[in-house]
Design a protein around this motif. Structure first.
Motif, PDB file in Angstrom:
ATOM      1  N   GLY A  27       0.812  -1.219   0.000  1.00 55.50           N
ATOM      2  CA  GLY A  27       0.000   0.000   0.000  1.00 55.50           C
ATOM      3  C   GLY A  27       0.837   1.257   0.000  1.00 55.50           C
ATOM      4  N   LYS A  28       2.073   1.154   0.466  1.00 55.80           N
ATOM      5  CA  LYS A  28       2.990   2.291   0.471  1.00 55.80           C
ATOM      6  C   LYS A  28       3.723   2.432  -0.861  1.00 55.80           C
ATOM      7  CE  LYS A  28       5.783   2.506   4.054  1.00 55.80           C
ATOM      8  NZ  LYS A  28       5.616   3.918   4.501  1.00 55.80           N
ATOM      9  N   GLY A  29       3.403   1.527  -1.803  1.00 52.63           N
ATOM     10  CA  GLY A  29       4.072   1.575  -3.094  1.00 52.63           C
ATOM     11  C   GLY A  29       5.417   0.882  -3.086  1.00 52.63           C
ATOM     12  N   CYS A  30       5.639   0.014  -2.091  1.00 50.37           N
ATOM     13  CA  CYS A  30       6.927  -0.675  -1.967  1.00 50.37           C
ATOM     14  C   CYS A  30       6.811  -2.131  -2.411  1.00 50.37           C
ATOM     15  CB  CYS A  30       7.412  -0.596  -0.520  1.00 50.37           C
ATOM     16  SG  CYS A  30       7.671   1.112   0.040  1.00 50.37           S
ATOM     17  N   CYS A  31       7.918  -2.820  -2.395  1.00 50.85           N
ATOM     18  CA  CYS A  31       7.974  -4.230  -2.778  1.00 50.85           C
ATOM     19  C   CYS A  31       8.018  -5.087  -1.516  1.00 50.85           C
ATOM     20  CB  CYS A  31       9.223  -4.500  -3.609  1.00 50.85           C
ATOM     21  SG  CYS A  31       9.379  -3.455  -5.075  1.00 50.85           S
ATOM     22  N   TYR A  32       7.457  -6.283  -1.607  1.00 51.02           N
ATOM     23  CA  TYR A  32       7.441  -7.162  -0.447  1.00 51.02           C
ATOM     24  C   TYR A  32       7.782  -8.579  -0.859  1.00 51.02           C
ATOM     25  CZ  TYR A  32       5.889  -9.361   3.910  1.00 51.02           C
ATOM     26  OH  TYR A  32       5.842 -10.072   5.081  1.00 51.02           O
ATOM     27  N   GLU A  33       8.753  -9.159  -0.199  1.00 53.35           N
ATOM     28  CA  GLU A  33       9.098 -10.553  -0.456  1.00 53.35           C
ATOM     29  C   GLU A  33       9.447 -11.222   0.862  1.00 53.35           C
ATOM     30  OE1 GLU A  33      11.775 -13.173  -3.530  1.00 53.35           O
ATOM     31  OE2 GLU A  33      12.644 -11.351  -2.716  1.00 53.35           O
ATOM     32  N   HIS A  34       8.592 -12.140   1.265  1.00 55.62           N
ATOM     33  CA  HIS A  34       8.778 -12.826   2.544  1.00 55.62           C
ATOM     34  C   HIS A  34       9.700 -14.022   2.332  1.00 55.62           C
ATOM     35  CE1 HIS A  34       6.726 -14.117   6.543  1.00 55.62           C
ATOM     36  NE2 HIS A  34       8.007 -14.413   6.533  1.00 55.62           N
ATOM     37  N   TYR A  35      10.912 -13.708   2.017  1.00 57.50           N
ATOM     38  CA  TYR A  35      11.913 -14.758   1.848  1.00 57.50           C
ATOM     39  C   TYR A  35      13.213 -14.247   2.437  1.00 57.50           C
ATOM     40  CZ  TYR A  35      15.089 -18.139  -0.206  1.00 57.50           C
ATOM     41  OH  TYR A  35      16.037 -19.100  -0.371  1.00 57.50           O
ATOM     42  N   GLN A  36      13.727 -14.914   3.422  1.00 59.08           N
ATOM     43  CA  GLN A  36      14.873 -14.395   4.167  1.00 59.08           C
ATOM     44  C   GLN A  36      16.192 -14.894   3.583  1.00 59.08           C
ATOM     45  OE1 GLN A  36      14.127 -12.246   6.617  1.00 59.08           O
ATOM     46  NE2 GLN A  36      16.270 -11.690   6.686  1.00 59.08           N
ATOM     47  N   TYR A  37      16.948 -13.968   2.983  1.00 60.94           N
ATOM     48  CA  TYR A  37      18.294 -14.289   2.508  1.00 60.94           C
ATOM     49  C   TYR A  37      19.265 -14.280   3.691  1.00 60.94           C
ATOM     50  CZ  TYR A  37      16.566 -13.180  -2.195  1.00 60.94           C
ATOM     51  OH  TYR A  37      15.864 -13.167  -3.368  1.00 60.94           O
ATOM     52  N   ALA A  38      19.179 -13.211   4.468  1.00 62.68           N
ATOM     53  CA  ALA A  38      20.044 -13.010   5.625  1.00 62.68           C
ATOM     54  C   ALA A  38      19.272 -12.135   6.605  1.00 62.68           C
ATOM     55  CB  ALA A  38      21.356 -12.350   5.213  1.00 62.68           C
ATOM     56  N   PRO A  39      19.632 -12.142   7.889  1.00 62.04           N
ATOM     57  CA  PRO A  39      18.879 -11.380   8.893  1.00 62.04           C
ATOM     58  C   PRO A  39      18.679  -9.905   8.564  1.00 62.04           C
ATOM     59  CG  PRO A  39      20.416 -12.855   9.969  1.00 62.04           C
ATOM     60  CD  PRO A  39      20.729 -12.935   8.505  1.00 62.04           C
TER      61      PRO A  39
END
Length: 243
Positions: free
Chosen positions: A207-219
């Motif tokens: 909603g803020k116009g950002c990207c979201y990816e729930h995948y953790q590469y590193a902390p």
């Protein structure tokens, strides 16, 4: 004679291990590429099967082509890659992910990897039909359209896109034509700039116009991050506008 018998048994076992489809995740998208007429039902219960049930059994699910099985057996990845290369000329490949992406990561986000063609994108989107053009986008730019567990039929009846190749993201999502300015989210994890705050929800982030990816590469890699400002990094819509 005994040695030959043991060798044949060993070879058969190895072949089974290599060729058997993992049931921990759906097949990668490039394992499911084939002429729609060549699809074979994954099992006798394919009629009415949900995407969750289909992919949980290690099969491919694609509901974009009518009158053919939606839940079908995957082909070998090399066979599928040959099909992709036949359907898409190197210069027409649409980049998937980001420059320098690994083979493993490319396949995990539902794309095809081919490093053999100089000057062409190594990681690229599988071929799609004209109906699916507006559904081609980075998985981190997908906006929910429906609810968790929605069927492909319900999703498409709402005029939304359905793609079940990647487990840890939205399967039913809004097409580019409904999103206004398409987000360009394909970038290396180390280049992500935090957008929002730690623990922000996907809906609030998008909603803020950002990207979201729930995948953790590193902390320290943010899940909610600023889209890229570089034109052409990720947007079929913007690519199509250039023609």
């Amino acid at each position: 004679m005994e040695f030959k018998t043991y060798w044949l048994l060993f070879a058969a076992l190895c072949l089974t291990l290599v060729c058997s489809q993992s049931k921990d995740h759906p097949p990668y998208a490039c394992q499911c590429l084939m002429n729609a007429k060549e699809r074979k039902n994954c099992d006798s219960a394919s009629a009415g099967i949900t995407a969750e049930e289909c992919t949980a059994s290690g099969c491919c699910f694609d509901s974009t082509v009518p009158d053919v099985p939606w839940c079908f057996k995957p082909s070998g990845e090399r066979v599928s890659l040959r099909y992709a290369k036949k359907m898409i000329k190197p210069e027409a490949r649409m980049q998937c992910g980001y420059e320098g992406i690994s083979r493993k990561r490319c396949k995990r986000i539902g794309c095809c990897f081919d490093p053999t063609v100089s000057g062409a994108s190594m990681c690229f989107h599988p071929p799609v039909n004209s109906v699916s053009q507006q559904c081609l986008m980075d998985i981190s730019a997908r906006e929910e359209c429906g609810y968790p567990g929605i069927t492909a039929e319900e999703c498409q009846e709402k005029g939304c896109c359905f793609n079940s190749y990647v487990v840890s993201t939205r399967w039913c999502f809004r097409p580019l034509s409904d999103q206004g300015h398409a987000r360009m989210c394909g970038m290396a994890p180390k280049k992500r700039v935090q957008c929002g705050y730690a623990g922000i929800s996907a809906d609030e982030c998008l909603g803020k116009g950002c990207c979201y990816e729930h995948y953790q590469y590193a902390p320290k890699v943010p899940w909610c991050f600023e889209p890229s400002e570089k034109q052409g990094n990720f947007s079929v819509r913007m690519e199509m506008d250039n023609f």
